[in-house]
Enzyme design. Structure first.
Site, PDB file in Angstrom:
ATOM      1  N   SER A 168      -1.016  -0.698  -0.943  1.00 53.92           N
ATOM      2  CA  SER A 168      -0.525  -1.052  -2.355  1.00 53.92           C
ATOM      3  C   SER A 168       0.383  -1.888  -2.518  1.00 53.92           C
ATOM      4  O   SER A 168       0.963  -2.044  -1.456  1.00 53.92           O
ATOM      5  CB  SER A 168       0.307   0.384  -2.873  1.00 53.92           C
ATOM      6  OG  SER A 168      -0.622   1.498  -2.919  1.00 53.92           O
ATOM      7  N   SER A 209      -5.939   1.400  -2.796  1.00 51.07           N
ATOM      8  CA  SER A 209      -4.480   0.394  -2.925  1.00 51.07           C
ATOM      9  C   SER A 209      -4.420   0.885  -4.278  1.00 51.07           C
ATOM     10  O   SER A 209      -4.834   0.492  -5.266  1.00 51.07           O
ATOM     11  CB  SER A 209      -5.087  -0.994  -2.794  1.00 51.07           C
ATOM     12  OG  SER A 209      -3.725  -1.566  -2.835  1.00 51.07           O
ATOM     13  N   ASP A 265      -2.412  -0.528  -6.552  1.00 54.19           N
ATOM     14  CA  ASP A 265      -1.730  -1.895  -6.979  1.00 54.19           C
ATOM     15  C   ASP A 265      -0.896  -1.563  -8.349  1.00 54.19           C
ATOM     16  O   ASP A 265      -1.903  -1.172  -9.404  1.00 54.19           O
ATOM     17  CB  ASP A 265      -2.527  -3.071  -7.032  1.00 54.19           C
ATOM     18  CG  ASP A 265      -3.245  -3.157  -5.701  1.00 54.19           C
ATOM     19  OD1 ASP A 265      -2.806  -2.722  -4.831  1.00 54.19           O
ATOM     20  OD2 ASP A 265      -4.425  -3.786  -5.797  1.00 54.19           O
TER      21      ASP A 265
END
Length: 250
Positions: A127, A165, A167
């Site tokens: 992340s 991930s 994000d």
């Protein structure tokens, strides 16, 4: 609460937003080593001015495109008629695989991977956090749109927002202040007209891209738990690749 003990005894309340990045490749995540003392020290030492970048603070255990990542920042100035605004970006980079890395549009990561397949570790897609702040008066919807443009800037560095991930981007405006109490039931708040917002979109994408790259260029190699090691980006080799491709200007 130590500094402002009155909090909580009226309608006022401060609700912190706590972000998360998985640094378990280098950090003994389950050891819970960060205690109240470390948190207090971080809060008390926070200050304005230049931001230290690379493997510092929350960025200590981060891995970015297979190399050492961490804290990065960048900003842009936006002129609107007679007034100048600032849009700044702070990231904690912790994402991507080496072969995906793009610098100024050049597939630097693929070249580095081909030259040395052991040059970078395989990242766990842990992340990236992107925080945007501006002194321009932006409403909630405009801030949400700015946050989306940060993701465009992230993509310009090679990220594909991989499945594992998490994000995310958060955008805030310091240009719209709401009084805690008022005699008027109607708010009259300034905001940027959408006809002039493209400059802020461009700034958000550019500054995020630069912040991610700054986090890479400023981070140093680090060994962590179980002798796990993440090397820093080979900066000199990257500069050679960019120069050869005509993508580096003085």
């Amino acid at each position: 609460l130590e500094k402002h003990p009155q909090i909580g005894f009226s309608d006022d309340a401060y609700l912190p937003v706590v972000a998360e990045c998985d640094d378990s490749t280098l950090n003994d995540l389950n050891g819970f080593h960060v205690k109240d003392r470390e948190l207090q020290a971080a809060l008390n030492s926070a200050s304005s001015g230049f931001i230290e970048e690379g493997a510092v603070g929350a960025g200590t255990g981060m891995t970015c495109y297979g190399f050492k990542g961490g804290i990065g920042s960048a900003s842009r100035l936006i002129d609107l008629e007679s007034k100048q605004y600032v849009l700044g970006v702070l990231v904690n980079s912790n994402h991507g695989q080496c072969r995906q890395l793009l610098i100024n549009g050049i597939p630097v990561g693929r070249i580095l991977s081909a030259e040395n397949e052991n040059a970078a570790v395989k990242n766990k897609e842990g992340s990236i956090v992107m925080i945007l702040a501006t002194d321009a008066p932006c409403n909630q919807r405009q801030l949400e749109r700015l946050a989306k443009r940060a993701c465009l800037g992230l993509a310009r560095t090679g990220s594909i927002a991989a499945n594992g991930s998490g994000d995310f981007a958060i955008a805030i405006s310091l240009g719209r202040r709401i009084a805690r109490s008022s005699n008027s039931p109607v708010l009259n708040l300034p905001e940027i007209h959408n006809d002039f917002i493209n400059s802020f979109f461009e700034a958000a994408a550019e500054a995020t891209e630069e912040a991610v790259l700054n986090s890479l260029f400023c981070a140093s190699s680090l060994s962590g738990r179980d002798s796990n090691h993440v090397s820093e980006l080979p900066v000199e080799r990257c500069l050679q690749i960019l120069t050869a491709a005509g993508a580096l200007t003085n």
